[in-house]
Design a protein around this motif. Sequence first.
Motif, PDB file in Angstrom:
ATOM      1  N   GLN A  31       0.973  -1.255   0.082  1.00  0.00           N
ATOM      2  CA  GLN A  31       0.007  -0.034  -0.011  1.00  0.00           C
ATOM      3  C   GLN A  31       0.759   1.241  -0.025  1.00  0.00           C
ATOM      4  N   ASN A  32       0.239   2.228  -0.403  1.00  0.00           N
ATOM      5  CA  ASN A  32       0.733   3.616  -0.311  1.00  0.00           C
ATOM      6  C   ASN A  32       2.203   3.549  -1.251  1.00  0.00           C
ATOM      7  N   THR A  33       2.318   3.139  -2.350  1.00  0.00           N
ATOM      8  CA  THR A  33       3.455   3.307  -3.195  1.00  0.00           C
ATOM      9  C   THR A  33       3.700   4.656  -3.650  1.00  0.00           C
ATOM     10  N   SER A  34       4.851   4.913  -3.279  1.00  0.00           N
ATOM     11  CA  SER A  34       5.439   6.190  -3.779  1.00  0.00           C
ATOM     12  C   SER A  34       5.769   6.365  -5.013  1.00  0.00           C
ATOM     13  N   VAL A  35       5.116   7.776  -5.941  1.00  0.00           N
ATOM     14  CA  VAL A  35       5.765   7.897  -7.067  1.00  0.00           C
ATOM     15  C   VAL A  35       5.667   9.536  -7.340  1.00  0.00           C
ATOM     16  N   SER A  36       6.120   9.873  -8.348  1.00  0.00           N
ATOM     17  CA  SER A  36       6.368  11.304  -8.579  1.00  0.00           C
ATOM     18  C   SER A  36       5.719  11.610  -9.916  1.00  0.00           C
ATOM     19  N   ARG A  37       5.199  12.810  -9.869  1.00  0.00           N
ATOM     20  CA  ARG A  37       4.504  13.586 -11.076  1.00  0.00           C
ATOM     21  C   ARG A  37       5.287  14.295 -11.929  1.00  0.00           C
ATOM     22  N   LEU A  38       5.247  14.064 -13.338  1.00  0.00           N
ATOM     23  CA  LEU A  38       6.209  14.530 -14.317  1.00  0.00           C
ATOM     24  C   LEU A  38       5.468  15.862 -14.674  1.00  0.00           C
ATOM     25  N   GLU A  45      15.067  16.454 -14.181  1.00  0.00           N
ATOM     26  CA  GLU A  45      15.255  16.900 -12.842  1.00  0.00           C
ATOM     27  C   GLU A  45      15.103  15.928 -11.570  1.00  0.00           C
ATOM     28  N   HIS A  46      14.491  14.757 -12.085  1.00  0.00           N
ATOM     29  CA  HIS A  46      14.152  13.649 -11.032  1.00  0.00           C
ATOM     30  C   HIS A  46      15.499  12.873 -10.776  1.00  0.00           C
ATOM     31  N   TRP A  47      16.198  12.776 -11.815  1.00  0.00           N
ATOM     32  CA  TRP A  47      17.794  12.076 -11.098  1.00  0.00           C
ATOM     33  C   TRP A  47      18.379  12.513 -10.235  1.00  0.00           C
ATOM     34  N   ASP A  48      18.755  13.745 -10.126  1.00  0.00           N
ATOM     35  CA  ASP A  48      19.562  14.365  -8.825  1.00  0.00           C
ATOM     36  C   ASP A  48      18.483  14.191  -7.746  1.00  0.00           C
ATOM     37  N   MET A  49      17.384  14.689  -7.845  1.00  0.00           N
ATOM     38  CA  MET A  49      16.628  14.517  -6.538  1.00  0.00           C
ATOM     39  C   MET A  49      16.268  13.061  -6.191  1.00  0.00           C
ATOM     40  N   PHE A  50      16.262  12.055  -6.994  1.00  0.00           N
ATOM     41  CA  PHE A  50      16.010  10.675  -6.367  1.00  0.00           C
ATOM     42  C   PHE A  50      17.196  10.448  -5.868  1.00  0.00           C
ATOM     43  N   ARG A  51      18.740  10.634  -6.365  1.00  0.00           N
ATOM     44  CA  ARG A  51      19.893  10.193  -5.884  1.00  0.00           C
ATOM     45  C   ARG A  51      20.106  10.826  -4.729  1.00  0.00           C
ATOM     46  N   LYS A  52      19.607  11.932  -4.400  1.00  0.00           N
ATOM     47  CA  LYS A  52      20.092  12.882  -3.079  1.00  0.00           C
ATOM     48  C   LYS A  52      19.093  12.139  -2.167  1.00  0.00           C
ATOM     49  N   ARG A  91       0.528  13.751  -2.729  1.00  0.00           N
ATOM     50  CA  ARG A  91       1.285  13.601  -1.398  1.00  0.00           C
ATOM     51  C   ARG A  91       2.555  14.270  -1.299  1.00  0.00           C
ATOM     52  N   PRO A  92       2.417  15.851  -1.670  1.00  0.00           N
ATOM     53  CA  PRO A  92       3.671  16.636  -1.855  1.00  0.00           C
ATOM     54  C   PRO A  92       4.568  16.420  -0.485  1.00  0.00           C
ATOM     55  N   GLU A  93       5.692  16.404  -0.605  1.00  0.00           N
ATOM     56  CA  GLU A  93       6.829  16.213   0.629  1.00  0.00           C
ATOM     57  C   GLU A  93       7.702  17.714   0.231  1.00  0.00           C
ATOM     58  N   ASP A  94       8.356  17.930   1.130  1.00  0.00           N
ATOM     59  CA  ASP A  94       9.292  19.150   1.160  1.00  0.00           C
ATOM     60  C   ASP A  94      10.418  18.774   0.317  1.00  0.00           C
ATOM     61  N   TRP A  95      10.984  17.717   0.094  1.00  0.00           N
ATOM     62  CA  TRP A  95      11.865  17.425  -0.617  1.00  0.00           C
ATOM     63  C   TRP A  95      11.370  17.165  -1.995  1.00  0.00           C
ATOM     64  N   ASN A  96      10.090  16.720  -2.277  1.00  0.00           N
ATOM     65  CA  ASN A  96       9.608  16.642  -3.688  1.00  0.00           C
ATOM     66  C   ASN A  96       8.116  17.053  -3.779  1.00  0.00           C
TER      67      ASN A  96
END
Length: 138
Positions: A31-38, A45-52, A91-96
Amino acid sequence: MPIAAEEDIVRAICTDKWDGTRMAPSLFTGQNTSVSRLAIIPLSEHWDMFRKHLEKPPERRLELIGEINVGHLQGIGRSHSTPLELTVEPRPEDWNPAHAEIPQKITRGLATKIVNALKRHSPPPHSRNPVDPTPHER
């Protein structure tokens, strides 16, 4: 309010879910699988954000990013042997600020179908692991 079926979402694929050939269904099980919206943050910009924020070297490194359209994801859920109405909730997060979740419980069988439908993105050349220098840096 759920994210529109026209949107595309991405999920980080790290070494704990990728063996170099195949993705583990556990990438989407539970449940509650995290994803990100293009629509909020572009793929580049997701590459550096995900790595960090998601890498935990040396055992967990970002290898790929998987992309799927929300409508396609929903169609996979509806056509599964036990149909499931999948939604993607912001479900916005501070980092994403593009963070979202699939709140429904996804079984291994359904997760396998989702994983097989992902468009796989490899890191752009300028974004590759800095530990492995490019030939001109050696």
